[in-house]
Each structure stands twice: as C-alpha cells, then as structure tokens.
Scaffold this motif. Sequence first.
Motif, PDB file in Angstrom:
ATOM      1  N   GLY A  45     -36.163 -14.705  11.846  1.00 47.39           N
ATOM      2  CA  GLY A  45     -35.872 -14.967  10.449  1.00 47.39           C
ATOM      3  C   GLY A  45     -36.726 -14.154   9.509  1.00 47.39           C
ATOM      4  O   GLY A  45     -37.450 -13.251   9.921  1.00 47.39           O
ATOM      5  N   MET A  46     -36.626 -14.512   8.226  1.00 46.54           N
ATOM      6  CA  MET A  46     -37.392 -13.808   7.215  1.00 46.54           C
ATOM      7  C   MET A  46     -37.621 -14.701   6.011  1.00 46.54           C
ATOM      8  O   MET A  46     -36.908 -15.683   5.804  1.00 46.54           O
ATOM      9  CB  MET A  46     -36.696 -12.520   6.776  1.00 46.54           C
ATOM     10  N   SER A  47     -38.606 -14.346   5.231  1.00 48.94           N
ATOM     11  CA  SER A  47     -38.918 -15.001   3.973  1.00 48.94           C
ATOM     12  C   SER A  47     -38.592 -14.007   2.867  1.00 48.94           C
ATOM     13  O   SER A  47     -39.079 -12.876   2.887  1.00 48.94           O
ATOM     14  CB  SER A  47     -40.406 -15.371   3.952  1.00 48.94           C
ATOM     15  N   THR A  58     -26.463 -21.982   3.104  1.00 45.00           N
ATOM     16  CA  THR A  58     -25.682 -20.866   2.568  1.00 45.00           C
ATOM     17  C   THR A  58     -25.665 -19.721   3.567  1.00 45.00           C
ATOM     18  O   THR A  58     -26.703 -19.289   4.064  1.00 45.00           O
ATOM     19  CB  THR A  58     -26.273 -20.375   1.226  1.00 45.00           C
ATOM     20  N   GLN A  59     -24.482 -19.219   3.881  1.00 47.90           N
ATOM     21  CA  GLN A  59     -24.296 -18.097   4.799  1.00 47.90           C
ATOM     22  C   GLN A  59     -24.310 -16.791   4.017  1.00 47.90           C
ATOM     23  O   GLN A  59     -23.836 -16.750   2.882  1.00 47.90           O
ATOM     24  CB  GLN A  59     -22.959 -18.235   5.529  1.00 47.90           C
ATOM     25  N   MET A  60     -24.828 -15.727   4.632  1.00 51.64           N
ATOM     26  CA  MET A  60     -24.928 -14.440   3.945  1.00 51.64           C
ATOM     27  C   MET A  60     -25.058 -13.302   4.941  1.00 51.64           C
ATOM     28  O   MET A  60     -25.333 -13.524   6.118  1.00 51.64           O
ATOM     29  CB  MET A  60     -26.154 -14.444   3.038  1.00 51.64           C
ATOM     30  N   THR A  61     -24.855 -12.100   4.419  1.00 59.34           N
ATOM     31  CA  THR A  61     -25.182 -10.877   5.154  1.00 59.34           C
ATOM     32  C   THR A  61     -26.342 -10.236   4.426  1.00 59.34           C
ATOM     33  O   THR A  61     -26.312 -10.077   3.201  1.00 59.34           O
ATOM     34  CB  THR A  61     -23.986  -9.913   5.198  1.00 59.34           C
ATOM     35  N   SER A  71     -31.992   3.797   7.124  1.00 53.56           N
ATOM     36  CA  SER A  71     -31.062   3.066   6.277  1.00 53.56           C
ATOM     37  C   SER A  71     -29.874   2.579   7.084  1.00 53.56           C
ATOM     38  O   SER A  71     -29.144   3.387   7.628  1.00 53.56           O
ATOM     39  CB  SER A  71     -30.575   3.974   5.162  1.00 53.56           C
ATOM     40  N   PRO A  72     -29.624   1.283   7.191  1.00 59.50           N
ATOM     41  CA  PRO A  72     -30.555   0.204   6.861  1.00 59.50           C
ATOM     42  C   PRO A  72     -31.528  -0.029   8.005  1.00 59.50           C
ATOM     43  O   PRO A  72     -31.251   0.317   9.152  1.00 59.50           O
ATOM     44  CB  PRO A  72     -29.643  -1.008   6.677  1.00 59.50           C
ATOM     45  N   MET A  73     -32.647  -0.624   7.699  1.00 57.40           N
ATOM     46  CA  MET A  73     -33.621  -0.958   8.724  1.00 57.40           C
ATOM     47  C   MET A  73     -33.126  -2.158   9.539  1.00 57.40           C
ATOM     48  O   MET A  73     -33.317  -2.238  10.734  1.00 57.40           O
ATOM     49  CB  MET A  73     -34.965  -1.284   8.081  1.00 57.40           C
ATOM     50  N   LEU A  74     -32.468  -3.097   8.846  1.00 55.79           N
ATOM     51  CA  LEU A  74     -31.956  -4.296   9.497  1.00 55.79           C
ATOM     52  C   LEU A  74     -30.725  -4.769   8.747  1.00 55.79           C
ATOM     53  O   LEU A  74     -30.734  -4.847   7.518  1.00 55.79           O
ATOM     54  CB  LEU A  74     -33.020  -5.402   9.488  1.00 55.79           C
ATOM     55  N   LYS A  75     -29.673  -5.065   9.481  1.00 53.93           N
ATOM     56  CA  LYS A  75     -28.468  -5.665   8.896  1.00 53.93           C
ATOM     57  C   LYS A  75     -28.119  -6.856   9.775  1.00 53.93           C
ATOM     58  O   LYS A  75     -28.027  -6.717  10.999  1.00 53.93           O
ATOM     59  CB  LYS A  75     -27.324  -4.655   8.849  1.00 53.93           C
ATOM     60  N   ALA A  76     -27.941  -8.024   9.153  1.00 55.75           N
ATOM     61  CA  ALA A  76     -27.720  -9.228   9.940  1.00 55.75           C
ATOM     62  C   ALA A  76     -26.998 -10.293   9.146  1.00 55.75           C
ATOM     63  O   ALA A  76     -26.991 -10.281   7.914  1.00 55.75           O
ATOM     64  CB  ALA A  76     -29.069  -9.781  10.415  1.00 55.75           C
ATOM     65  N   LYS A  77     -26.385 -11.231   9.872  1.00 55.21           N
ATOM     66  CA  LYS A  77     -25.866 -12.447   9.266  1.00 55.21           C
ATOM     67  C   LYS A  77     -26.995 -13.465   9.319  1.00 55.21           C
ATOM     68  O   LYS A  77     -27.708 -13.574  10.322  1.00 55.21           O
ATOM     69  CB  LYS A  77     -24.651 -12.961  10.024  1.00 55.21           C
ATOM     70  N   ALA A  78     -27.161 -14.199   8.225  1.00 50.26           N
ATOM     71  CA  ALA A  78     -28.252 -15.167   8.141  1.00 50.26           C
ATOM     72  C   ALA A  78     -27.791 -16.380   7.360  1.00 50.26           C
ATOM     73  O   ALA A  78     -26.737 -16.365   6.721  1.00 50.26           O
ATOM     74  CB  ALA A  78     -29.470 -14.527   7.472  1.00 50.26           C
ATOM     75  N   ARG A  79     -28.581 -17.432   7.423  1.00 51.52           N
ATOM     76  CA  ARG A  79     -28.311 -18.619   6.626  1.00 51.52           C
ATOM     77  C   ARG A  79     -29.615 -19.145   6.066  1.00 51.52           C
ATOM     78  O   ARG A  79     -30.686 -18.950   6.656  1.00 51.52           O
ATOM     79  CB  ARG A  79     -27.592 -19.695   7.418  1.00 51.52           C
ATOM     80  N   VAL A  80     -29.530 -19.813   4.920  1.00 56.47           N
ATOM     81  CA  VAL A  80     -30.714 -20.386   4.277  1.00 56.47           C
ATOM     82  C   VAL A  80     -31.149 -21.617   5.065  1.00 56.47           C
ATOM     83  O   VAL A  80     -30.375 -22.560   5.236  1.00 56.47           O
ATOM     84  CB  VAL A  80     -30.419 -20.759   2.801  1.00 56.47           C
ATOM     85  N   ALA A  81     -32.392 -21.598   5.538  1.00 56.14           N
ATOM     86  CA  ALA A  81     -32.954 -22.722   6.287  1.00 56.14           C
ATOM     87  C   ALA A  81     -33.854 -23.587   5.409  1.00 56.14           C
ATOM     88  O   ALA A  81     -33.992 -24.791   5.637  1.00 56.14           O
ATOM     89  CB  ALA A  81     -33.737 -22.222   7.497  1.00 56.14           C
ATOM     90  N   GLY A  94     -36.265 -19.243   3.004  1.00 52.76           N
ATOM     91  CA  GLY A  94     -36.523 -19.076   4.430  1.00 52.76           C
ATOM     92  C   GLY A  94     -35.182 -18.869   5.098  1.00 52.76           C
ATOM     93  O   GLY A  94     -34.340 -19.777   5.098  1.00 52.76           O
ATOM     94  N   LEU A  95     -34.929 -17.679   5.617  1.00 53.60           N
ATOM     95  CA  LEU A  95     -33.641 -17.344   6.211  1.00 53.60           C
ATOM     96  C   LEU A  95     -33.735 -17.309   7.720  1.00 53.60           C
ATOM     97  O   LEU A  95     -34.679 -16.741   8.276  1.00 53.60           O
ATOM     98  CB  LEU A  95     -33.158 -15.980   5.711  1.00 53.60           C
ATOM     99  N   GLU A  96     -32.765 -17.896   8.383  1.00 53.78           N
ATOM    100  CA  GLU A  96     -32.655 -17.816   9.832  1.00 53.78           C
ATOM    101  C   GLU A  96     -31.640 -16.740  10.172  1.00 53.78           C
ATOM    102  O   GLU A  96     -30.499 -16.766   9.681  1.00 53.78           O
ATOM    103  CB  GLU A  96     -32.189 -19.145  10.403  1.00 53.78           C
TER     104      GLU A  96
END
Length: 102
Positions: A45-47, A58-61, A71-81, A94-96
């Motif tokens: 995850g990430m902050s 909430t779901q996001m890319t 470019s890009p360094m990281l591309k992912a699907k994530a959700r708000v934890a 806080g994204l998972e």
Amino acid sequence: MSLANRAYSEKRNFIRMRVDSPVDIELSDDDGHINGVCCELSGGGMSVEVDRALPVGTQMTIVLSSSHGHSPMLKAKARVARVSSGPNESCTLGLEIEELLN
C-alpha cells in the motif's frame, strides 16, 4: 534493511519507504481525477496526501510518477483503507494496493 535486522516490534509484512512523489488518482466511480503526493510506499500500500477526503472503500487507479525519468514508476488498482485529516484542509489516505497494472 534485511528481515533479520528488523526489530521484533515491526509487525508489518512489508517495510515502508519514505517517498515524496506525485501521484495521479483516477476514481473508479467516474467521480473524476485528483492529484496527490505519495508520502510512504510499501509492498502492499501507500500513504497519499490529497486535498479532499474520500470514503473508505473507494476504488481507484493510481499512477505514481518518478523524478528519475521512469514513467510511470507504479500503476495499480487500489482502494481507500483509512482516512485521516491533516493541516490546512488536507487529508492523508491509506491506500491498499489490490492489483499491479502494466
């Protein structure tokens, strides 16, 4: 830091790295696009600091940019934890990370 050198008090599966990189967030529910700054990154995850709160779940890319030309360094699907408010109407998400994308 190797796993052998980690203090016993570290309970996380992944070590956190402090970063300061721009992140683009595309919300999955067609609610638009927001920009933020990734403050911490780990294997799961990430902050991210953003200018508005998003509901937990909430779901996001996310697309994390690199200051070194990747470019890009990281591309992912994530959700708000989790969501915590910050100074000056900012908040920290806080994204998972759920799935890495190409």
